[in-house]
Design a protein around this motif. Structure first.
Motif, PDB file in Angstrom:
ATOM      1  N   PRO A 107       0.816  -1.216   0.000  1.00  0.00           N
ATOM      2  CA  PRO A 107       0.000   0.000   0.000  1.00  0.00           C
ATOM      3  C   PRO A 107       0.853   1.270   0.000  1.00  0.00           C
ATOM      4  CG  PRO A 107       0.105  -0.882   2.208  1.00  0.00           C
ATOM      5  CD  PRO A 107       0.872  -1.833   1.334  1.00  0.00           C
ATOM      6  N   LEU A 108       0.349   2.296  -0.645  1.00  0.00           N
ATOM      7  CA  LEU A 108       0.936   3.629  -0.569  1.00  0.00           C
ATOM      8  C   LEU A 108       0.291   4.322   0.627  1.00  0.00           C
ATOM      9  CD1 LEU A 108       2.674   5.904  -1.712  1.00  0.00           C
ATOM     10  CD2 LEU A 108       0.800   6.481  -3.268  1.00  0.00           C
ATOM     11  N   GLU A 109       1.039   4.430   1.726  1.00  0.00           N
ATOM     12  CA  GLU A 109       0.481   4.901   2.990  1.00  0.00           C
ATOM     13  C   GLU A 109       0.276   6.421   2.983  1.00  0.00           C
ATOM     14  OE1 GLU A 109      -0.414   2.956   5.423  1.00  0.00           O
ATOM     15  OE2 GLU A 109       0.640   1.054   5.088  1.00  0.00           O
ATOM     16  N   ASP A 110      -0.838   6.848   3.614  1.00  0.00           N
ATOM     17  CA  ASP A 110      -1.097   8.261   3.920  1.00  0.00           C
ATOM     18  C   ASP A 110      -0.964   9.164   2.687  1.00  0.00           C
ATOM     19  OD1 ASP A 110      -1.487   7.715   6.675  1.00  0.00           O
ATOM     20  OD2 ASP A 110       0.672   7.651   6.950  1.00  0.00           O
ATOM     21  N   PHE A 111      -1.440   8.699   1.555  1.00  0.00           N
ATOM     22  CA  PHE A 111      -1.359   9.502   0.341  1.00  0.00           C
ATOM     23  C   PHE A 111      -2.582  10.409   0.257  1.00  0.00           C
ATOM     24  CE2 PHE A 111      -2.238  10.018  -4.274  1.00  0.00           C
ATOM     25  CZ  PHE A 111      -1.127  10.777  -4.588  1.00  0.00           C
ATOM     26  N   ALA A 112      -2.342  11.699  -0.005  1.00  0.00           N
ATOM     27  CA  ALA A 112      -3.423  12.680  -0.119  1.00  0.00           C
ATOM     28  C   ALA A 112      -3.140  13.605  -1.298  1.00  0.00           C
ATOM     29  CB  ALA A 112      -3.569  13.481   1.168  1.00  0.00           C
ATOM     30  N   PHE A 113      -4.209  14.162  -1.861  1.00  0.00           N
ATOM     31  CA  PHE A 113      -4.090  15.061  -3.015  1.00  0.00           C
ATOM     32  C   PHE A 113      -5.017  16.249  -2.781  1.00  0.00           C
ATOM     33  CE2 PHE A 113      -5.188  16.626  -7.223  1.00  0.00           C
ATOM     34  CZ  PHE A 113      -3.954  16.641  -7.873  1.00  0.00           C
ATOM     35  N   ALA A 114      -4.534  17.462  -3.135  1.00  0.00           N
ATOM     36  CA  ALA A 114      -5.325  18.670  -2.899  1.00  0.00           C
ATOM     37  C   ALA A 114      -5.247  19.596  -4.096  1.00  0.00           C
ATOM     38  CB  ALA A 114      -4.846  19.386  -1.637  1.00  0.00           C
ATOM     39  N   PHE A 115      -6.306  20.389  -4.270  1.00  0.00           N
ATOM     40  CA  PHE A 115      -6.353  21.448  -5.280  1.00  0.00           C
ATOM     41  C   PHE A 115      -7.371  22.480  -4.813  1.00  0.00           C
ATOM     42  CE2 PHE A 115      -9.485  18.289  -6.434  1.00  0.00           C
ATOM     43  CZ  PHE A 115     -10.609  19.031  -6.747  1.00  0.00           C
ATOM     44  N   SER A 116      -7.417  23.622  -5.493  1.00  0.00           N
ATOM     45  CA  SER A 116      -8.309  24.702  -5.084  1.00  0.00           C
ATOM     46  C   SER A 116      -9.064  25.235  -6.295  1.00  0.00           C
ATOM     47  CB  SER A 116      -7.522  25.830  -4.419  1.00  0.00           C
ATOM     48  OG  SER A 116      -8.368  26.930  -4.134  1.00  0.00           O
ATOM     49  N   THR A 117     -10.308  25.581  -6.069  1.00  0.00           N
ATOM     50  CA  THR A 117     -11.095  26.241  -7.113  1.00  0.00           C
ATOM     51  C   THR A 117     -10.985  27.759  -7.019  1.00  0.00           C
ATOM     52  OG1 THR A 117     -13.065  26.172  -5.705  1.00  0.00           O
ATOM     53  CG2 THR A 117     -12.733  24.323  -7.228  1.00  0.00           C
ATOM     54  N   GLY A 118     -10.161  28.263  -6.107  1.00  0.00           N
ATOM     55  CA  GLY A 118      -9.964  29.705  -5.938  1.00  0.00           C
ATOM     56  C   GLY A 118      -8.524  30.107  -6.150  1.00  0.00           C
ATOM     57  N   ASP A 119      -8.214  31.336  -5.698  1.00  0.00           N
ATOM     58  CA  ASP A 119      -6.876  31.903  -5.905  1.00  0.00           C
ATOM     59  C   ASP A 119      -5.867  31.420  -4.874  1.00  0.00           C
ATOM     60  OD1 ASP A 119      -7.867  33.343  -8.041  1.00  0.00           O
ATOM     61  OD2 ASP A 119      -8.417  35.067  -6.785  1.00  0.00           O
ATOM     62  N   THR A 120      -6.320  30.830  -3.773  1.00  0.00           N
ATOM     63  CA  THR A 120      -5.414  30.364  -2.720  1.00  0.00           C
ATOM     64  C   THR A 120      -5.776  28.937  -2.345  1.00  0.00           C
ATOM     65  OG1 THR A 120      -6.866  31.221  -0.973  1.00  0.00           O
ATOM     66  CG2 THR A 120      -5.108  32.680  -1.762  1.00  0.00           C
ATOM     67  N   ILE A 121      -4.835  28.275  -1.698  1.00  0.00           N
ATOM     68  CA  ILE A 121      -5.083  26.919  -1.212  1.00  0.00           C
ATOM     69  C   ILE A 121      -4.761  26.870   0.274  1.00  0.00           C
ATOM     70  CG2 ILE A 121      -2.766  26.052  -1.780  1.00  0.00           C
ATOM     71  CD1 ILE A 121      -4.210  23.399  -2.581  1.00  0.00           C
ATOM     72  N   ASP A 122      -5.640  26.271   1.041  1.00  0.00           N
ATOM     73  CA  ASP A 122      -5.454  26.165   2.491  1.00  0.00           C
ATOM     74  C   ASP A 122      -4.498  25.018   2.784  1.00  0.00           C
ATOM     75  OD1 ASP A 122      -7.432  28.160   2.783  1.00  0.00           O
ATOM     76  OD2 ASP A 122      -9.003  26.634   2.615  1.00  0.00           O
ATOM     77  N   THR A 123      -3.563  25.244   3.710  1.00  0.00           N
ATOM     78  CA  THR A 123      -2.496  24.256   3.931  1.00  0.00           C
ATOM     79  C   THR A 123      -2.332  23.814   5.378  1.00  0.00           C
ATOM     80  OG1 THR A 123      -0.882  26.042   4.173  1.00  0.00           O
ATOM     81  CG2 THR A 123      -1.161  25.104   1.964  1.00  0.00           C
TER      82      THR A 123
END
Length: 694
Positions: A107-123
């Motif tokens: 398994p690929l452990e703790d894999f996450a992916f994020a993107f934003s529909t706005g001008d900034t991305i929350d981190t």
């Protein structure tokens, strides 16, 4: 010829075992993309991948009304959103360990992916662990969510703002948060609506959490594939806080109160079953047929919390009726979740299957009786005829010997008939269940199959044996119900002398049941264990503030003994059977002597539980005193692995590798989690712990 002679036939090995998980090599859109306008995500990996339990493991934030379509084909994983994308929102997909390679299921452990529909991305992100409050078991695959709405009603009426799911160690990380103040909750979300209902397991913090970060200088270690240290370098990492959230999960035990079932399993009993515990007994009244005294037609056998009731019918005329009509007045939960009295009219009929079984049993018994009676009469008549014939014989010596043999045979026939006749006499089934070797602190125990009506203690006799084989009769303690509500189990609290021998004799007709039958004679000897066969355990507990009690556990995490913590901080277990034990303490805030669960509406956390982190081995004739600081070891590390039930699943090659290098009993040295910095205190290696292992 030389090459041919040196060759050996064998199967190809297939090469070394693949122990590497898939590697993420790219995506469309790229990670942390801004102003994303589509609804489809493609992730690419370096080998063929497959998805395992995606419906249970993959979490989407914000919560989706309609679940996205998730597929794997070849080297790619595709996510297709079906809800309308929210503007100016950070989306995150937490795959946990859902993505695995196709060959060895690494398994690929703790894999996450994020993107934003706005001008900034929350981190920002927060992390921690969820443990079951009663026994500190890691809670696997439960939902952890946050609300920016700080009202209590948000937990019951609104879906979570962002969510995560705990891994197989109970750990979680909620990613891509905005700066702000939040309330955090854990939920065993049975209906998958991301809202709390009172029947679900839950955990909560009363304090708000404020996500933040700071930079920390750490030592990074690079390992070879053989797990040897390759390089140690200095690095700077971002630490996300809070990263040590502890959520204690419990269940309020709320169940709507209603009449769950009722029946008449046989002629003697009426069974009533309620859905929930109650502190109030119902009122039952016979309508048809009429009885002379409503208060005296039954004897009640009940469970501890009045949710299971047996009404033993003592009126024999009433018991012979196939059908009985009753009224039952009881508490029931209404539509506003309030308990109100209601009255039902019930018909309790004897089951046809039971009637047929009873009739067949009576018929078989009657036929067997007639066969025995016929056989007895035939044997008796044959012996009488032989006796008449011998009166005319001349050989008196032979005649006397044969007559004597006939007398013996007749006596055996009579004895057999008497035994068979005696077996037909009904006796009250009063059983002594204690073994012949008794523990020094244990009472004698008895069981019955129907309620007791009368106990005559004058029919009970107890003797103690002395060295010269003489017996001294002792006063006999009165029989008492094992528990206040229990009428089918009884105890005799004898004060045993360690190592002594006792004899108990119970006369027939000393105990009568409610149907007028009495017991058979009972006689049994007992040997009491000597004090040298036991061990004594003294636990010195710090800090010892407020009421508390300690539970001594076996290897199955089941309670064997309980002892209060005294004002001196000691919990004492005397006369313990030698063996391996474990211990946990309950901080009993209300002093009622039992563990109490949490209640969200009352802002009441479950009572705190702590484990002694080691096994306690007790030996014969040993006194052991052990100091125990309940806060010395972190709560998630306290419960010994030997009795922990929710353990992470090992890969096949890990299990074989551990056995080859360390033997069957060696614990997994990788139990601390991955050697990467995730921002989660419970998974990150700190203070160079992993380097020290090597």
């Amino acid at each position: 010829m030389m090459l041919y002679s040196c060759a050996s036939i064998g199967s190809p090995t297939g090469g070394p075992v693949d122990m590497d998980p898939p590697i993420f090599i790219g995506s469309n859109p790229a990670p942390n993309t801004l102003n994303f306008k589509g609804n489809r995500i493609e992730l690419e990996f370096d080998e063929v991948v497959t998805l395992v339990d995606q419906s249970e493991k993959v979490m989407y934030s914000p919560v989706q009304r309609e679940m996205p379509r998730l597929t794997a084909l070849g080297h790619k994983v595709t996510v297709e959103f079906r809800d309308t994308m929210r503007p100016g929102t950070t989306y995150s997909i937490d795959f946990a360990n859902c993505i695995q390679d196709n060959n060895e299921n690494n398994p690929l452990e703790d894999f996450a992916f994020a993107f934003s529909t706005g001008d900034t991305i929350d981190t920002l992100q927060v992390s921690g662990i969820v443990l079951r409050a009663r026994d500190l078991e890691p809670m696997q695959k439960v939902v952890v969510g946050i609300h920016s709405n700080l009202d209590d009603s948000a937990f019951t009426k609104l879906q979570f703002d962002r969510v995560a799911r705990t891994n197989d160690r109970g750990q979680f990380t909620i990613r891509n948060l905005k700066p702000g103040r939040y309330r955090i909750y854990a939920l065993n979300d049975a209906d998958r609506d991301y809202k709390f209902v009172r029947t679900e397991d839950m955990a909560f913090l009363l304090d708000t959490i404020i996500p933040d970060t700071y930079r920390e200088m750490t030592m990074d270690t690079v390992f070879t594939k053989s797990m040897a240290v390759d390089t140690v370098t200095q690095g700077v990492h971002t630490v996300f806080t809070p990263n040590d959230i502890l959520l204690s999960m419990s269940n309020e035990g709320y169940v709507s109160q209603y009449l769950y079932a009722y029946e008449r399993p046989d002629y003697k009993r009426i069974y009533i079953k309620f859905s929930a515990h109650s502190d109030t007994l119902p009122t039952i009244k016979i309508i048809e047929p009429q009885v002379r005294d409503d208060a005296d037609w039954y004897r009640l056998q009940r469970s501890e919390f009045n949710d299971s009731l047996f009404y033993w019918i003592t009126d024999t005329v009433l018991a012979r009726n196939d059908s009985i009509r009753i009224t039952l007045n009881y508490l029931r939960t209404d539509t506003l979740e309030n308990l109100t009295y209601t009255t039902d009219t019930l018909y309790v009929n004897i089951k046809n299957a039971y009637k047929r079984q009873l009739e067949k049993s009576k018929k078989d018994e009657a036929e067997k009786y007639e066969e025995l009676k016929k056989e007895y009469e035939e044997n008796l008549e044959k012996l009488r005829k032989r006796a008449e014939e011998r009166k005319t014989e001349r050989d008196t010596v032979k005649a006397e010997m044969e007559a004597r043999a006939d007398s013996i045979e007749l006596a055996n026939v009579l004895r057999t008939w008497a035994k068979d006749s005696l077996a037909r006499i009904p006796f009250f089934d009063f059983k002594l269940t204690s073994a012949t070797t008794v523990e020094v602190d244990a009472p004698l125990t008895f069981e019955v199959v129907e309620p007791i009506d009368t106990i005559m203690m004058s029919g009970f006799h107890l003797w103690k044996q002395y060295e010269d084989s003489l017996w001294e009769e002792l006063p006999v303690p009165a029989l008492v119900a094992e528990k206040p509500h229990e009428i089918m189990k009884w105890t005799m609290p004898v004060k045993w002398e360690p190592g002594a021998t006792y004899k108990l004799h119970i006369d027939s007709m000393a105990v009568y049941g409610i149907y007028g039958t009495s017991n058979k004679t009972i006689e049994q000897q007992f040997k009491v264990r000597g004090l040298e066969e036991y061990a004594n355990l003294y636990l010195s507990i710090t800090p010892a503030t407020g009421p508390a009690f300690v539970e001594l556990l076996n290897s199955g995490d089941a309670v064997q003994r309980t002892a209060p913590v005294g004002s001196d901080g000691y919990a004492v277990f005397s006369n313990v059977t030698p063996g391996d034990y474990y211990a946990r303490i309950v901080l009993d805030r209300n002093g009622n002597g039992k563990w109490d669960t949490g209640n969200f509406a009352l802002h009441l956390q479950p009572e705190e539980v702590y484990y002694y982190p080691k096994k306690i081995s007790l030996k014969q004739n040993w006194d052991i005193e052990q100091s125990w600081n309940i806060y010395e070891v972190a709560v998630d590390k306290q419960k010994p692995e030997e009795i922990k039930k929710n353990k992470p699943e090992k890969k096949k090659w890990e299990q074989k590798d551990d056995r080859d290098r360390y033997g069957e009993e060696e614990e997994d040295i990788y139990d601390e989690g991955p050697a990467i910095y995730t921002g989660n205190k419970y998974t990150d290696y700190q203070n160079n712990n992993r380097i020290n292992n090597y």
